[in-house]
Design a protein around this motif. Structure first.
Motif, short mmCIF file in Angstrom:
data_model
loop_
_atom_site.label_atom_id
_atom_site.label_comp_id
_atom_site.label_asym_id
_atom_site.label_seq_id
_atom_site.Cartn_x
_atom_site.Cartn_y
_atom_site.Cartn_z
N ARG A 60 -2.54 5.94 -4.96
CA ARG A 60 -1.09 6.05 -4.76
C ARG A 60 -0.75 7.23 -3.85
N GLU A 61 -1.51 8.31 -3.96
CA GLU A 61 -1.28 9.47 -3.10
C GLU A 61 -1.52 9.12 -1.64
N ILE A 62 -2.55 8.32 -1.39
CA ILE A 62 -2.83 7.89 -0.02
C ILE A 62 -1.68 7.07 0.53
N LEU A 63 -1.21 6.11 -0.25
CA LEU A 63 -0.14 5.22 0.22
C LEU A 63 1.20 5.93 0.30
N ASN A 64 1.47 6.84 -0.63
CA ASN A 64 2.75 7.55 -0.62
C ASN A 64 2.90 8.46 0.59
N GLU A 65 1.79 8.94 1.13
CA GLU A 65 1.86 9.81 2.31
C GLU A 65 2.28 9.03 3.54
N TRP A 66 2.05 7.73 3.53
CA TRP A 66 2.33 6.88 4.69
C TRP A 66 3.81 6.50 4.65
N SER A 67 4.57 6.99 5.62
CA SER A 67 6.02 6.75 5.63
C SER A 67 6.35 5.28 5.85
N ALA A 68 5.40 4.49 6.37
CA ALA A 68 5.63 3.06 6.58
C ALA A 68 5.54 2.27 5.29
N VAL A 69 5.00 2.87 4.23
CA VAL A 69 4.87 2.18 2.95
C VAL A 69 6.17 2.31 2.17
N GLN A 70 6.65 1.19 1.67
CA GLN A 70 7.86 1.18 0.84
C GLN A 70 7.58 0.37 -0.41
N TRP A 71 7.79 1.00 -1.55
CA TRP A 71 7.56 0.31 -2.82
C TRP A 71 8.76 -0.56 -3.16
N LEU A 72 8.49 -1.73 -3.72
CA LEU A 72 9.54 -2.68 -4.05
C LEU A 72 9.97 -2.52 -5.51
N ALA A 73 11.10 -3.14 -5.82
CA ALA A 73 11.60 -3.06 -7.20
C ALA A 73 10.66 -3.78 -8.16
N GLN A 74 9.98 -4.79 -7.68
CA GLN A 74 9.00 -5.48 -8.51
C GLN A 74 7.83 -4.53 -8.78
N PRO A 75 7.52 -4.22 -10.03
CA PRO A 75 6.48 -3.23 -10.33
C PRO A 75 5.14 -3.60 -9.71
N GLY A 76 4.53 -2.60 -9.05
CA GLY A 76 3.19 -2.80 -8.50
C GLY A 76 3.13 -3.38 -7.12
N TYR A 77 4.28 -3.68 -6.52
CA TYR A 77 4.30 -4.29 -5.19
C TYR A 77 4.88 -3.32 -4.16
N GLY A 78 4.39 -3.44 -2.95
CA GLY A 78 4.89 -2.63 -1.85
C GLY A 78 4.66 -3.34 -0.53
N VAL A 79 5.24 -2.80 0.52
CA VAL A 79 5.07 -3.37 1.86
C VAL A 79 4.80 -2.24 2.84
N VAL A 80 4.10 -2.58 3.90
CA VAL A 80 3.94 -1.68 5.04
C VAL A 80 4.93 -2.14 6.10
N ILE A 81 5.98 -1.38 6.29
CA ILE A 81 7.05 -1.77 7.21
C ILE A 81 6.49 -1.92 8.62
N GLY A 82 6.77 -3.06 9.24
CA GLY A 82 6.32 -3.31 10.60
C GLY A 82 4.99 -4.02 10.69
N ALA A 83 4.32 -4.22 9.53
CA ALA A 83 3.00 -4.84 9.56
C ALA A 83 3.04 -6.34 9.38
N SER A 84 4.15 -6.89 8.90
CA SER A 84 4.18 -8.31 8.55
C SER A 84 4.80 -9.15 9.65
N PRO A 85 4.03 -10.08 10.23
CA PRO A 85 4.61 -11.02 11.20
C PRO A 85 5.54 -12.02 10.53
N ILE A 86 5.50 -12.09 9.21
CA ILE A 86 6.36 -13.01 8.47
C ILE A 86 7.82 -12.67 8.68
#
Length: 514
Positions: free
Chosen positions: A338-364
């Motif tokens: 979690r410390e690794i991912l939290n340092e990355w400003s592109a990572v945003q945790w979602l309201a659904q527990p345990g899920y997150g996204v890397v902003i700008g990484a998804s072609p979807i």
């Protein structure tokens, strides 16, 4: 002959006989210099105390590196008020100990206290001793009160002032590089592993500037306190560390301060690691205070989260924890992941527990945005979005490449509610009602006419014929348009998310695109 032999070689313990014409000491001294007085006896008279000349004190600090070296003596020392030993080769205080040693002996087996030395200097009758005491007392008091920012600024200014060829470095740029500039400017990319070659040349130049400082000891309570803070930590992101040490470093930047501590203050337990990682073009420089985790492992964690986001729309932390278990060095607890991912400003945790996204990484996100333009001004239920994504005949290359990189291929997408949150987190869409999504802003007027004229014509044609048509009739419709080649059109239609193929030879709009 016997008498002559006795005179030249007397027996041990016998007194040598004296003769009438025997030479005296005065005769030996004046042979060849008749008439000149004998030389005066040398040395102090027997029983007299040795004469000690008054010490000549120099009350100005050394101006050059050579002068500083001459006024350093690692054999002398005294004890500071805080209980630390200050040596005679100290970069800042060494010359003061050198001068004080002329008055008060500082090389004895027992270490004198600083206040004792200052007191002896005040009471000394040697010219300049009392003034030296005032300088030493004021300097020690200032050193004890300095904070980490003031201390680093003092060292850097001294080094740049005494460097023979500091160019292209200046005082301003040196303070800027180590995060202690007075205007608050700092660019962490200077310390990035992905910095341009010119930056590495500048960083190598710092070693030459720091050499005099590294060759001496340096008494600094502020640096010692900072070293205690850093060495007591394990693995922590720079942003988290900045907030944690804010009471100590103030407005200084922890990345530059930590670099000074490891490169100049020679803190050996820990380092400020950098992991550059790219997402959709721009690079992110991730910095961690690290003792035992390899930067390559940090990079693998970030890339895994990015690939999960690109492949499925979001990442699930449980999947990352399973991929990087106890067998990986240093990553024995989920808190480190979690410390690794939290340092990355592109990572945003979602309201659904345990899920997150890397902003700008998804072609979807781009695919769904295309769908919403076709459905404008109506919002789309997330169920329709999922249905269209699963029916894509030619998924985006980024999605396909991300799925190939995953060690355990994962098909499909995340749950609808998670996907909805991920789309909203992109900042380009908004939630409508309980389970629908719409564009966040009104589409640009030229979205279809200028950027996608063929698509606009295709949508209008399908709407005019009831929403579905055979591929042959579609190609015939575009025969008059010489810019449209049938084979290229056929491949392009597979990528349009608002289309699907109800049969093998036909193409139709989804009902929400009518």
């Amino acid at each position: 002959m016997n008498r002559l032999t006795k005179a030249l070689r007397p027996d041990p313990g016998t007194r040598q006989p004296e003769y009438q014409n025997q030479f005296t000491d005065a005769d030996w001294e004046t042979i060849g210099y008749e008439g000149t007085p004998p030389a005066a006896p040398r040395g102090p008279k027997p029983g007299s105390a040795p004469v000690r000349r008054p010490a000549k004190l120099v009350l100005t600090p050394p101006a050059t590196k050579a002068e500083r070296r001459k006024r350093q003596n690692d054999a002398i020392r005294f004890r500071s008020q805080s209980g630390h030993t200050i040596n005679g080769d100290d970069y800042r205080l060494g010359w003061l100990l050198f001068e004080a040693h002329k008055v008060v002996s500082l090389n004895r087996p027992e270490i004198r206290d600083a206040q004792q030395v200052i007191g002896k200097l005040y009471r000394s009758v040697i010219p300049g001793a009392s003034k030296l005491a005032k300088i030493l007392e004021a300097q020690l008091d200032a050193v004890e009160k300095m904070d980490i920012t003031q201390e680093i600024r003092w060292v850097l200014r001294e080094l740049i002032a005494n460097a023979s060829t500091p160019e292209p470095w200046t005082e301003e740029s040196l303070l800027w590089a180590f995060g202690v500039s007075e205007d608050g400017k700092f660019d962490p990319h200077f310390w990035s592993a992905a910095a341009p070659p010119k930056t590495f040349q500048l960083r190598r130049k710092l070693l030459a500037i720091a050499t005099p400082f590294l060759a001496a000891t340096f008494y600094s309570p502020a640096l010692a306190e900072m070293a205690d803070h850093l060495t007591s930590l394990g693995f922590i992101g720079a942003r988290h560390l900045q907030a944690r040490l804010a009471p100590v470093i103030g407005h200084s930047n922890i990345i530059g301060v930590a670099k000074f501590m490891t490169d100049f203050a020679l803190v050996k337990v820990g380092r400020m690691d950098n992991v550059p990682i790219a997402v959709d073009g721009p690079d992110f420089d991730l910095f961690y205070w690290n003792q035992d985790v390899k930067p390559l492992t940090v990079l693998e964690v970030c890339e895994f989260a990015r690939n999960l986001t690109a492949a499925r729309g979001a990442f699930r932390f449980e999947h990352i924890a399973d991929a990087f278990g106890d067998d990986r060095e240093g990553l024995r607890k989920e808190i480190l992941l979690r410390e690794i991912l939290n340092e990355w400003s592109a990572v945003q945790w979602l309201a659904q527990p345990g899920y997150g996204v890397v902003i700008g990484a998804s072609p979807i996100v781009g695919v769904v945005e295309h769908m919403l333009h076709a459905a404008w001004p109506r919002p789309l239920p997330i169920e329709n979005v999922s249905q269209a994504l699963l029916a894509l005949r030619a998924p985006p290359r980024g999605m396909t490449a991300a799925r190939e990189k995953l060690k355990e291929p994962m098909s499909g997408f995340v749950e609808d509610e998670v996907l909805l949150e991920a789309l909203v987190a992109s900042g380009r869409m908004r939630r409508v009602g309980h389970g629908s999504v719409a564009l966040k802003h009104k589409p640009e007027s030229n979205y279809w006419e200028w950027q996608r004229p063929v698509e606009r014509d295709l949508i209008d044609y399908l709407r005019s014929v009831g929403g579905a048509a055979t591929n042959r009739s579609i190609y015939q419709h575009f025969e008059a348009d010489k810019s449209v080649e049938p084979q290229a059109l056929a491949e392009a239609m597979k990528t349009y998310p608002y289309l699907h193929a109800p049969t093998k030879g036909s193409t139709a709009l989804w009902p929400w695109a009518m």
